[in-house]
Motif scaffolding. Structure first.
Motif, PDB file in Angstrom:
ATOM      1  N   UNK A 758       0.826  -1.204   0.000  1.00  0.00           N
ATOM      2  CA  UNK A 758       0.000   0.000   0.000  1.00  0.00           C
ATOM      3  C   UNK A 758       0.860   1.253   0.000  1.00  0.00           C
ATOM      4  N   UNK A 759       1.956   1.234   0.754  1.00  0.00           N
ATOM      5  CA  UNK A 759       2.852   2.392   0.801  1.00  0.00           C
ATOM      6  C   UNK A 759       3.482   2.656  -0.557  1.00  0.00           C
ATOM      7  N   UNK A 760       3.706   1.596  -1.335  1.00  0.00           N
ATOM      8  CA  UNK A 760       4.338   1.736  -2.652  1.00  0.00           C
ATOM      9  C   UNK A 760       3.421   2.459  -3.630  1.00  0.00           C
ATOM     10  N   UNK A 761       2.133   2.585  -3.304  1.00  0.00           N
ATOM     11  CA  UNK A 761       1.213   3.379  -4.118  1.00  0.00           C
ATOM     12  C   UNK A 761       1.522   4.872  -4.036  1.00  0.00           C
ATOM     13  N   UNK A 762       2.252   5.264  -2.984  1.00  0.00           N
ATOM     14  CA  UNK A 762       2.494   6.689  -2.740  1.00  0.00           C
ATOM     15  C   UNK A 762       3.333   7.316  -3.852  1.00  0.00           C
ATOM     16  N   UNK A 763       3.036   8.562  -4.176  1.00  0.00           N
ATOM     17  CA  UNK A 763       3.783   9.284  -5.202  1.00  0.00           C
ATOM     18  C   UNK A 763       5.092   9.856  -4.679  1.00  0.00           C
ATOM     19  N   UNK A 764       5.150  10.182  -3.391  1.00  0.00           N
ATOM     20  CA  UNK A 764       6.349  10.842  -2.888  1.00  0.00           C
ATOM     21  C   UNK A 764       6.981  10.052  -1.746  1.00  0.00           C
ATOM     22  N   UNK A 765       8.302  10.149  -1.596  1.00  0.00           N
ATOM     23  CA  UNK A 765       9.023   9.379  -0.584  1.00  0.00           C
ATOM     24  C   UNK A 765       8.548   9.644   0.838  1.00  0.00           C
ATOM     25  N   UNK A 766       8.150  10.856   1.129  1.00  0.00           N
ATOM     26  CA  UNK A 766       7.749  11.172   2.503  1.00  0.00           C
ATOM     27  C   UNK A 766       6.524  10.365   2.907  1.00  0.00           C
ATOM     28  N   UNK A 767       5.559  10.216   2.010  1.00  0.00           N
ATOM     29  CA  UNK A 767       4.368   9.428   2.330  1.00  0.00           C
ATOM     30  C   UNK A 767       4.717   7.949   2.470  1.00  0.00           C
ATOM     31  N   UNK A 768       5.576   7.460   1.578  1.00  0.00           N
ATOM     32  CA  UNK A 768       6.014   6.061   1.699  1.00  0.00           C
ATOM     33  C   UNK A 768       6.657   5.823   3.058  1.00  0.00           C
ATOM     34  N   UNK A 769       7.590   6.650   3.440  1.00  0.00           N
ATOM     35  CA  UNK A 769       8.306   6.457   4.695  1.00  0.00           C
ATOM     36  C   UNK A 769       7.388   6.628   5.898  1.00  0.00           C
ATOM     37  N   UNK A 770       6.409   7.487   5.787  1.00  0.00           N
ATOM     38  CA  UNK A 770       5.469   7.659   6.906  1.00  0.00           C
ATOM     39  C   UNK A 770       4.671   6.389   7.158  1.00  0.00           C
ATOM     40  N   UNK A 771       4.403   5.614   6.121  1.00  0.00           N
ATOM     41  CA  UNK A 771       3.686   4.347   6.287  1.00  0.00           C
ATOM     42  C   UNK A 771       4.621   3.216   6.698  1.00  0.00           C
ATOM     43  N   UNK A 772       5.909   3.337   6.378  1.00  0.00           N
ATOM     44  CA  UNK A 772       6.883   2.287   6.692  1.00  0.00           C
ATOM     45  C   UNK A 772       7.379   2.374   8.136  1.00  0.00           C
ATOM     46  N   UNK A 773       7.561   3.562   8.645  1.00  0.00           N
ATOM     47  CA  UNK A 773       8.176   3.704   9.972  1.00  0.00           C
ATOM     48  C   UNK A 773       7.415   2.963  11.068  1.00  0.00           C
ATOM     49  N   UNK A 774       6.079   2.944  11.090  1.00  0.00           N
ATOM     50  CA  UNK A 774       5.403   2.144  12.116  1.00  0.00           C
ATOM     51  C   UNK A 774       5.655   0.644  11.977  1.00  0.00           C
ATOM     52  N   UNK A 775       5.879   0.149  10.753  1.00  0.00           N
ATOM     53  CA  UNK A 775       6.203  -1.268  10.559  1.00  0.00           C
ATOM     54  C   UNK A 775       7.586  -1.557  11.145  1.00  0.00           C
ATOM     55  N   UNK A 776       8.535  -0.664  10.897  1.00  0.00           N
ATOM     56  CA  UNK A 776       9.860  -0.792  11.502  1.00  0.00           C
ATOM     57  C   UNK A 776       9.737  -0.815  13.037  1.00  0.00           C
ATOM     58  N   UNK A 777       8.896   0.057  13.565  1.00  0.00           N
ATOM     59  CA  UNK A 777       8.727   0.127  15.019  1.00  0.00           C
ATOM     60  C   UNK A 777       8.116  -1.162  15.564  1.00  0.00           C
ATOM     61  N   UNK A 778       7.175  -1.748  14.807  1.00  0.00           N
ATOM     62  CA  UNK A 778       6.617  -3.041  15.209  1.00  0.00           C
ATOM     63  C   UNK A 778       7.710  -4.090  15.305  1.00  0.00           C
ATOM     64  N   UNK A 779       8.534  -4.212  14.266  1.00  0.00           N
ATOM     65  CA  UNK A 779       9.583  -5.236  14.273  1.00  0.00           C
ATOM     66  C   UNK A 779      10.544  -5.012  15.426  1.00  0.00           C
ATOM     67  N   UNK A 780      10.846  -3.766  15.708  1.00  0.00           N
ATOM     68  CA  UNK A 780      11.793  -3.432  16.777  1.00  0.00           C
ATOM     69  C   UNK A 780      11.215  -3.667  18.167  1.00  0.00           C
TER      70      UNK A 780
END
Length: 824
Positions: A758-780
């Protein structure tokens, strides 16, 4: 610090990666090759617990370093040792009285008269491939009488039990345990101190009641005493680092710094290398005080690596090939490809431990090998201990490596391999692993080849790890790169690469802690981005057997099968229900992706009649799906599923794209126009204002991740207006929880692979990273310390289900996006 840098340079490791890592993995991959040869550390400190198979069963690798005669444990712990009081059925077959009708009060007491009860062999189960007594949904009550000659105990008592579902267990009328839900295989459970008082010399009654309101029945239990283990001082762990192909630890062992590197050279671009089930374990030592110190290392490998349960009898072998000495261990029964299922370990073939050059190898009880090493720095003479037999947990392979008087960085290594003989049964034919497709190939020869490749692979893997990380970071940022390197080995090791009946590459997935299916299409779908990115031949190898299943006439429906069996027996679908739109859409989309990666349509041409049949089904039933399951089957049936409809529409578009690549412009135009028409109708049916609904009947406030839409972008289909993705992404950003975007509006749990899509649908890197960071936090942050789960709670990061699955290969979809963008 200079010595540390020198050692890292000598071993080819990346200091940048070692210093940069901040993500704490939920579990650490150590040996990762396939669903059976897969050993992990489930904790941050390597000595905090035994190493484990991905299922959680102990598969002990132990390491002890001896510095100037003083020993330090640095790897694992001894797996708990048990004395059997009441054995389970796998350890010793037994019969018991049972009834399926509710008995009178007092049924659990020794004096109860079990009039009218039947007698049958354990276990009590609905699994047709297991010997035992048939029991399907409802209740079963079991009374088992056992004679215990010596009930005296001092250690803790534990039940070793598999119960599906809720269970209560009594010993001589005393309640030992009550569990409200099922467990997925044999597991140890602590019992209260009253159990010790309930034990009697002579006759004892173990009574069990299990209730199963749904499919999947199993009941068996035994009682065991935990035996004490001698304590060994531990080395102080100073770092732990995971990269794509390696896990590296550093320790302080007195005046010596010890570096331990686990390398599974899973280089997907090298088919022969990635298919070869051999890992390297390298030990490096350096003095930290400028003085010379005598250093020796002991590694032991438990027989449990080659057994399903710790009580299966195993035997060992010894030999040499060139400059390699080796030991092997395997079960005495060797029931090749007999055992199938989810929470099981391999119990055929042999696990190998090999060492080059001067090394001392021996087999025996793990505690005795450690004791001999601690005392003398040596193991029993090979002539006296070259072979051993006994229960798996009480048998080990051992190797001692002498690093000599260490001042500057010095290293030695061993190799660990697994020869499964045959890997998969494919419609009645036993298939060999790709590495063993030549019947003349043996593991000793393969170990020799791996040893000759050792220096090259260390350098190649170090370079690849850095390259992968840099590419992932450029594509999606640091957090995304951390997730990709964590997912890499796990995704590959949930598959087995085999040689098909005509010598073709087949790559079978296993649904780890899902249902144990083999070759599941809706597991292949999320897993595929990793393999499309790095080796398209493997991506096609995940599709070939589904095409073959339909084209052989064995599968007669006008949509693809869900799976081809239960791992490792691929003899036909065993999942209880079809996923028609799901699997048809998946196969069309993935075929289009494979063709685009190839740059030529040959793969589609070979299967064109089958693809035509499947697209006909989607044309008829895909736009507004009937009540059915999708890949998110854990969420239940859903009618008029908007995200599933997207998959069908894009599957139709993919057929049009493939027709164009095959030179059939008329068909291409027809199906592209149909897909665009369906997309417009979809938008009208799913629109709810600022987002699109979960289903076309538009329950109030409903929404879902439209992760299937990502292929419109990746494959350049241009079926949906760009505004659809933009609107969805904006809505997702407003509806995230602390640990990620929920899968849909029904629950707060999620699937991390779908978030990244779903994040890969984003047009700009900031939106992609905003959706990815909570996944990173989950793994951590996840408190559930298991190989990465793809199904977690977004509120507290806890595992909901699944672990060690291949679907985290879907994390690589952002990297695939960049690569596909360069394809015509």
């Amino acid at each position: 610090m200079k010595k540390t840098v020198a050692f890292l340079l000598a071993t080819g490791l990346s200091l940048g990666n070692l210093l940069a890592q901040t993500l704490r993995p939920p579990a650490y991959p150590l040996i990762t090759h396939d669903p059976y040869f897969s050993v992990w550390a489930f904790q941050d400190t390597l000595t905090a617990a035994p190493t484990r198979h991905w299922t959680g069963a102990p598969q002990a690798l132990e390491g002890v370093v001896r510095v100037d005669g003083k020993v330090y444990q640095f790897l694992g712990q001894a797996a708990p040792q048990y004395r059997t009081l009441i054995p389970t059925a796998p350890e010793k077959p037994y019969t018991a009285q049972y009834t399926l009708a509710a008995p009178a009060a007092g049924w659990e007491k020794p004096a109860f008269a079990a009039t009218g009860w039947k007698t049958g062999p354990a276990p009590f189960t609905d699994q047709k491939d297991r010997q035992g007594t048939a029991w399907t949904e409802g209740d079963v009550w079991v009374r088992r009488t056992v004679t215990i000659a010596n009930p005296a105990t001092t250690g803790k008592l534990r039940l070793y039990m598999w119960h599906d579902d809720a269970v209560e267990v009594y010993l001589n009328g005393v309640l030992l345990l009550r569990q409200p839900d099922w467990n997925n295989g044999y597991e140890y459970f602590d019992v209260p101190e009253t159990a010790r008082q309930a034990l009697r010399k002579g006759e004892n009654l173990l009574a069990m009641h299990c209730n199963s309101p749904r499919g999947g029945e199993y009941l068996d239990a035994g009682l065991y005493e935990v035996l004490p283990l001698p304590a060994t001082p531990t080395a102080r762990q100073t770092s732990a680092t995971v990269t794509a192909t390696q896990t590296t630890y550093q320790f302080a062992a007195g005046p010596v710094q010890l570096t331990v590197n686990f390398l599974s050279p899973l280089l997907l671009e090298e088919l022969e290398t990635v298919a070869r089930p051999v890992s390297y374990l390298t030990f490096g030592a350096a003095s930290t005080d400028g003085r010379a110190h005598l250093v020796q290392v002991l590694l032991t490998e438990s027989g449990s690596l080659a057994a399903n349960t710790p009580y299966q009898p195993v035997t060992t072998q010894a030999g040499s090939t060139g400059n390699l000495s080796w030991l092997a261990v395997g079960t005495t029964e060797q029931a090749v490809l007999v055992r199938a299922g989810d929470n099981v370990r391999i119990d055929w073939g042999q696990a190998y431990l090999a060492a080059p050059g001067p090394a001392r190898l021996a087999t025996g009880a793990p505690g005795l090998l450690k004791a001999a090493f601690a005392k003398t720095g040596a193991l029993p003479a090979p002539a006296k201990a070259a072979s051993a037999s006994g229960p798996a947990q009480q048998t080990a392979l051992g190797a001692v490596l002498d690093l000599g008087a260490v001042t500057t960085p010095t290293e030695r290594h061993v190799l660990l391999g697994y020869d499964d003989q045959y890997s998969v049964q494919y419609f009645g034919q036993n298939l060999r692993g790709w590495w063993r497709r030549d019947p003349a190939t043996t593991m000793p020869k393969t170990l020799a080849a791996a040893e000759a490749d050792y220096a090259r692979l260390r350098q190649r893997c170090a370079a690849f790890d850095q390259q992968l990380y840099a590419e992932a970071q450029a594509a999606g940022g640091k957090e995304y790169a951390d997730l990709c390197q964590l997912a890499y080995r796990q995704a590959i090791a949930a598959h087995k690469i085999v040689a098909g009946p005509r010598g073709e590459v087949l790559m079978f997935s296993k649904e780890n802690f899902s249902n144990g299916s083999i070759g599941t299409v809706d597991v292949t779908y999320p897993s595929a981005p990793l393999f499309l990115r790095y080796n398209n031949e493997l991506a096609k190898g995940m599709l070939r057997f589904i095409f073959e299943y339909s084209e052989s006439g064995r599968w007669k429906k006008d949509f693809p099968a869900h799976d081809v069996g239960t791992y490792p027996r691929a003899n036909g679908q065993t999942y209880g229900e079809d996923m028609p739109v799901e699997e048809a859409g998946n196969m069309l989309i993935l075929t289009a992706a494979a063709v685009k990666m190839d740059g030529k349509p040959d793969f589609a041409r070979k299967h064109w009649p089958t693809l035509t049949k499947w697209v006909g089904f989607l044309k008829r039933d895909g736009l507004d799906p009937a009540n059915q399951l999708s890949t998110d089957d854990f969420a239940g049936h859903l009618a008029r599923n908007a995200n599933l409809s997207v998959k069908a529409i894009l599957g139709i578009a993919c057929y049009g794209q493939l027709a164009r690549q095959l030179g059939d412009q008329k068909t291409a135009d027809e199906y592209t126009a149909l897909a665009r028409d369906y997309a417009q109708r979809w938008m009208a049916m799913a629109a709810t204002g600022d987002h699109y609904a979960l289903t076309f009947d538009k329950p109030a406030g409903s929404w879902s991740q439209k992760y299937n839409l990502v292929w419109d972008k990746l494959l350049g289909l241009d079926i949906f207006p760009k505004e659809v993705a933009r609107q969805e992404v904006a809505f997702y950003l407003k509806n995230q929880q602390r640990y990620g975007l929920p899968l849909d509006s029904r629950k707060t749990y999620t699937k991390s692979d779908w978030i990244i899509w779903s994040a890969t649908l984003a047009d700009n890197p900031a939106d992609f990273q905003a959706l990815i960071k909570p996944v990173w936090q989950f793994a951590n942050d996840s408190p559930t310390r298991v190989p990465l789960t793809d199904w977690h709670e977004t509120t507290d990061a806890k595992q909901v289900g699944f672990q060690a699955r291949s679907v985290v290969g879907g994390y690589f979809i952002k990297m695939l996006d960049k690569q596909l963008a360069s394809k015509p």
